[in-house]
Design an enzyme around this catalytic site. Structure first.
Site, PDB file in Angstrom:
ATOM      1  N   CYS A   2       0.839  -1.199   0.000  1.00  0.00           N
ATOM      2  CA  CYS A   2       0.000   0.000   0.000  1.00  0.00           C
ATOM      3  C   CYS A   2       0.872   1.247   0.000  1.00  0.00           C
ATOM      4  CB  CYS A   2      -0.901   0.007   1.238  1.00  0.00           C
ATOM      5  SG  CYS A   2      -1.852  -1.516   1.428  1.00  0.00           S
ATOM      6  N   ARG A  27       1.399   1.671  -5.971  1.00  0.00           N
ATOM      7  CA  ARG A  27       1.589   0.702  -4.896  1.00  0.00           C
ATOM      8  C   ARG A  27       0.289   0.004  -4.502  1.00  0.00           C
ATOM      9  NH1 ARG A  27       6.475   1.381  -2.250  1.00  0.00           N
ATOM     10  NH2 ARG A  27       5.643   0.229  -0.483  1.00  0.00           N
ATOM     11  N   TRP A  73      -3.642  -1.786  -1.430  1.00  0.00           N
ATOM     12  CA  TRP A  73      -3.627  -3.061  -2.126  1.00  0.00           C
ATOM     13  C   TRP A  73      -4.125  -4.081  -1.122  1.00  0.00           C
ATOM     14  CZ3 TRP A  73      -1.437  -7.943  -1.760  1.00  0.00           C
ATOM     15  CH2 TRP A  73      -1.497  -8.731  -2.914  1.00  0.00           C
ATOM     16  N   ASN A  99       0.662  -0.250   6.140  1.00  0.00           N
ATOM     17  CA  ASN A  99       1.168  -0.991   4.990  1.00  0.00           C
ATOM     18  C   ASN A  99       1.864  -2.225   5.530  1.00  0.00           C
ATOM     19  OD1 ASN A  99       2.303  -1.926   2.613  1.00  0.00           O
ATOM     20  ND2 ASN A  99       3.962  -0.434   2.620  1.00  0.00           N
ATOM     21  N   GLY A 100       1.343  -3.401   5.199  1.00  0.00           N
ATOM     22  CA  GLY A 100       1.951  -4.631   5.690  1.00  0.00           C
ATOM     23  C   GLY A 100       0.898  -5.649   6.081  1.00  0.00           C
ATOM     24  N   GLU A 484      10.175 -13.401 -19.781  1.00  0.00           N
ATOM     25  CA  GLU A 484       9.861 -12.008 -19.449  1.00  0.00           C
ATOM     26  C   GLU A 484       8.791 -11.451 -20.388  1.00  0.00           C
ATOM     27  OE1 GLU A 484       9.966  -8.111 -17.788  1.00  0.00           O
ATOM     28  OE2 GLU A 484      10.251 -10.151 -17.044  1.00  0.00           O
ATOM     29  N   LYS A 488       5.141 -10.013 -19.163  1.00  0.00           N
ATOM     30  CA  LYS A 488       4.661  -8.669 -19.490  1.00  0.00           C
ATOM     31  C   LYS A 488       3.257  -8.731 -20.104  1.00  0.00           C
ATOM     32  CE  LYS A 488       7.553  -6.203 -17.763  1.00  0.00           C
ATOM     33  NZ  LYS A 488       7.488  -7.245 -16.768  1.00  0.00           N
ATOM     34  N   GLU A 491       0.669  -9.498 -17.420  1.00  0.00           N
ATOM     35  CA  GLU A 491       0.468  -8.370 -16.517  1.00  0.00           C
ATOM     36  C   GLU A 491      -0.383  -7.267 -17.154  1.00  0.00           C
ATOM     37  OE1 GLU A 491       4.370  -7.923 -13.701  1.00  0.00           O
ATOM     38  OE2 GLU A 491       4.663  -7.524 -15.840  1.00  0.00           O
ATOM     39  N   HIS A 507       7.734 -31.354 -25.600  1.00  0.00           N
ATOM     40  CA  HIS A 507       7.422 -32.116 -24.392  1.00  0.00           C
ATOM     41  C   HIS A 507       6.138 -31.615 -23.734  1.00  0.00           C
ATOM     42  CE1 HIS A 507      11.241 -34.353 -24.341  1.00  0.00           C
ATOM     43  NE2 HIS A 507      11.744 -33.231 -24.852  1.00  0.00           N
ATOM     44  N   LYS A 606       3.186  -2.347  -7.339  1.00  0.00           N
ATOM     45  CA  LYS A 606       4.570  -2.219  -7.787  1.00  0.00           C
ATOM     46  C   LYS A 606       5.568  -2.886  -6.853  1.00  0.00           C
ATOM     47  CE  LYS A 606       7.827  -0.648 -10.440  1.00  0.00           C
ATOM     48  NZ  LYS A 606       7.979  -1.223 -11.769  1.00  0.00           N
TER      49      LYS A 606
END
Length: 611
Positions: A2, A27, A73, A99-100, A484, A488, A491, A507, A606
């Site tokens: 957050c 965040r 968040w 935050n946590g 990667e 992306k 996301e 496979h 983030k």
């Protein structure tokens, strides 16, 4: 994860807090709220983004010179008005943001329920706040002392900010595991999760450490530990400009940060790499060269995009330095009982330097005698302070939730570290060393050339925006780039995508291939080129839609592919810094074409400062 903001001073608090919340919205953006003190406590909060809060408070009394704000968040409790922060205590006199995660909140909540407390939200934060108030009432102690006692009981991570009707000239803050920075102005103080809400007002800051308590007044900042001992604040100067956290004319932070990469990679190399003199100057490496070059093993720990950077670095270090390398997810490493020997080198890679799993993992390894080398972007971050040595990436603030410029900067740093160690060990010839120095030096200009042709990638994005699945394939150095690229796309566009080694395609994943499936090959010219050509033929034989990232002047793969994204020719060791760029652009343009918020993808934040 957050975002938290606080202000105390002579200014109107609400505009400062609101602007800060907008800058910290990367965040978390499930809900937002503010608490202001002026002839009583006023709390306004709303599910949704900060813009919804801004609309909610139109016409409300916002006058105050002290306040706290939060953008969430969600962890405990779904996104809703009632679960939004700030929370009020039972008496209504205390307001708190957090935050946590408080891991033992259930046992504390049960204690409070037995005492007759009731709760208006599903959050662990409201439990902690009422626990603090209960301690204050029963012990007839100050709020500061109640916070200290409560934090000795709780298990988990936190940054908390509290304001109190009975002490309207003070913000109390505390930190363990989640970041907190305090900006020092003239008879005013600013508190935030990072420096972005602060730099407009002051460049003098204090980074609060774990287990520290801050008592903040307009004209005074007192730091103490949980044992009530005073600590002298260490004031630092911010090396950050306001323009770096603004869009600068771009539609989104993501595309701005993609386009910044010629500059950010250059800044990473600047002052370090000298291709004329043939030198790499990195004090964190040179001062610890014996430890690094004699390492029996290097373990790279990271999460998400940084983990992919670690995978590329594994190839680089093993090829150049001839040191065994393992790449671990920090979230898994911290809960295993890994074999760590004294003298092992742990390379911790993190954009924010605050990734919770990575922090715990390096603390664990440090206790077992490992040497910790941090590769982070944020100066003064937790991982930077926990490491024995390290190197900053100098990528500047990365606001877009999907990491782009941080990835290429991490690769630039890790490549320089490997080259420096390899030269010292004698595991690379001088000619090869000089060749790679020049190749690395040319990367920023090559990225600039790449970005000049972004429209070609945009057209490909428009073509495939309605696909339901993607497959990304690569070999060798290009395999982590494929991973990667798939990350992306997931996301940013919410399209299911998988990254795979191209050789493993037969496979399992080849069963997914039909005429509707776009298959992205990262197929730049390298030692595996002939093999990847064969893999493309296998996809074409099954009518898959082939999209290929290829080296300029390649006259074989373009004839086999439906769509092509060209990158300049480069040595395979530095090629990932180029081949990833079109994949970043592809995910961006697909997300935009689908009408999505590419800077703030759903369910993501983030900086992952909780498990």
């Amino acid at each position: 994860m957050c975002g938290i903001v606080g202000y105390i001073g002579s200014r109107e608090a609400y505009p400062v807090i609101l602007k800060g919340l907008k800058r910290l919205e990367y965040r978390g953006y499930d809900s937002a709220g503010v608490a202001l003190l002026n002839n009583g406590m006023k709390v306004y909060k709303k599910k949704g983004k900060v813009a919804q809060l801004e609309e909610e408070v139109i016409g409300k009394d916002l006058h105050s010179h002290i306040g706290i704000g939060h953008t969430r968040w969600a962890t405990h409790g779904e996104p809703s008005d009632r679960n939004a922060h700030p929370h009020l205590s039972k008496s209504g006199k205390l307001a708190m943001i957090h935050n946590g995660i408080i891991e033992n909140y259930v046992s504390i909540k049960n204690e409070l329920l037995k005492k007759g407390y009731s709760f208006k939200s599903d959050t662990d934060t409201e439990v902690l706040l009422n626990f603090i108030e209960d301690i204050k009432a029963n012990n007839e102690c100050s709020l500061e002392e109640a916070v200290r006692i409560a934090l000795k009981r709780v298990v988990g991570a936190y940054v908390i900010l509290l304001i109190d009707e009975e002490n309207p000239d003070t913000i109390i803050a505390a930190r363990k595991g989640s970041p907190l920075v305090i900006g020092i102005g003239k008879n005013e103080h600013f508190l935030a999760s990072d420096a972005s809400p602060i730099i407009e007002y002051t460049k003098e800051v204090v980074y609060v450490n774990d287990y520290e308590l801050a008592i903040v007044k307009a004209d005074e900042l007192i730091l103490k530990n949980l044992g009530n001992e005073k600590i002298t604040p260490y004031v630092q100067k911010l090396d950050l400009e306001l323009a770096a956290i603004e869009k600068g004319g771009y539609d989104h932070f993501m595309i701005k940060e993609i386009n910044e990469q010629p500059d950010t990679i250059h800044d990473c190399l600047r002052g370090r790499l000298d291709p004329v003199a043939g030198t790499i100057t990195m004090a964190g490496v040179q001062n610890n060269m014996e430890q690094l070059k004699n390492a029996q093993r290097i373990v790279m720990i990271a999460c998400g995009t940084s983990w992919h950077a670690g995978l590329v670095a594994e190839y680089i270090f093993e090829e150049l330095c001839r040191i065994p390398v393992e790449v671990e997810y920090a979230s898994e490493f911290r809960y295993r009982n890994p074999v760590i020997n004294k003298g092992d080198v742990i390379v911790a890679i993190s954009q924010s330097g605050e990734t919770a799993d990575t922090i715990v993992a390096i603390e664990k390894a440090k206790e077992q005698g490992a040497f910790i080398f941090g590769v982070v972007n944020v100066v003064g971050s937790s991982i930077a302070r926990l490491s024995h040595a390290g190197a900053y990436t100098h990528a500047g603030p990365e606001i877009g939730v999907a990491s782009t410029k941080a990835f290429t900067a991490q690769l630039a740093v890790l490549t320089m570290v490997a080259l420096k160690i390899a030269l010292e060990k004698g595991t690379i010839t001088h000619d090869r060393y000089m060749h790679l120095l020049n190749e690395l030096h040319e990367v920023p200009e090559k990225v600039k050339q790449l970005l000049a042709h972004a429209d070609a990638v945009k057209n490909i994005g428009l073509k495939y925006k309605d696909a339901s699945d993607f497959l990304y394939l690569g070999r060798g150095y290009n395999f982590p780039v494929a991973l990667e690229g798939a990350l992306k796309l997931k996301e940013i566009s919410y399209i299911h995508a998988e990254g795979y080694p191209a050789a493993e395609m037969k496979h399992g994943p080849i069963a997914l291939v039909d005429e509707k499936l776009p298959v992205v090959f990262v197929a730049t010219k390298d030692a595996y080129y002939e093999k990847i050509v064969s893999n493309i033929q296998e996809i074409k034989a099954r009518k898959g839609q082939v999209i290929a990232v290829v080296t300029e002047n390649d006259n074989v793969i373009p004839d086999m592919s439906g769509d092509i994204m060209f990158v300049p020719e480069a040595d395979e060791i530095v090629a990932p810094m180029l081949s990833v760029i079109p994949l970043q652009l592809l995910s961006y343009y697909i997300g935009v074409a689908k009408g999505l918020d590419v800077d703030k993808p759903r369910n993501l934040a983030k900086s992952v400062t909780v498990e």
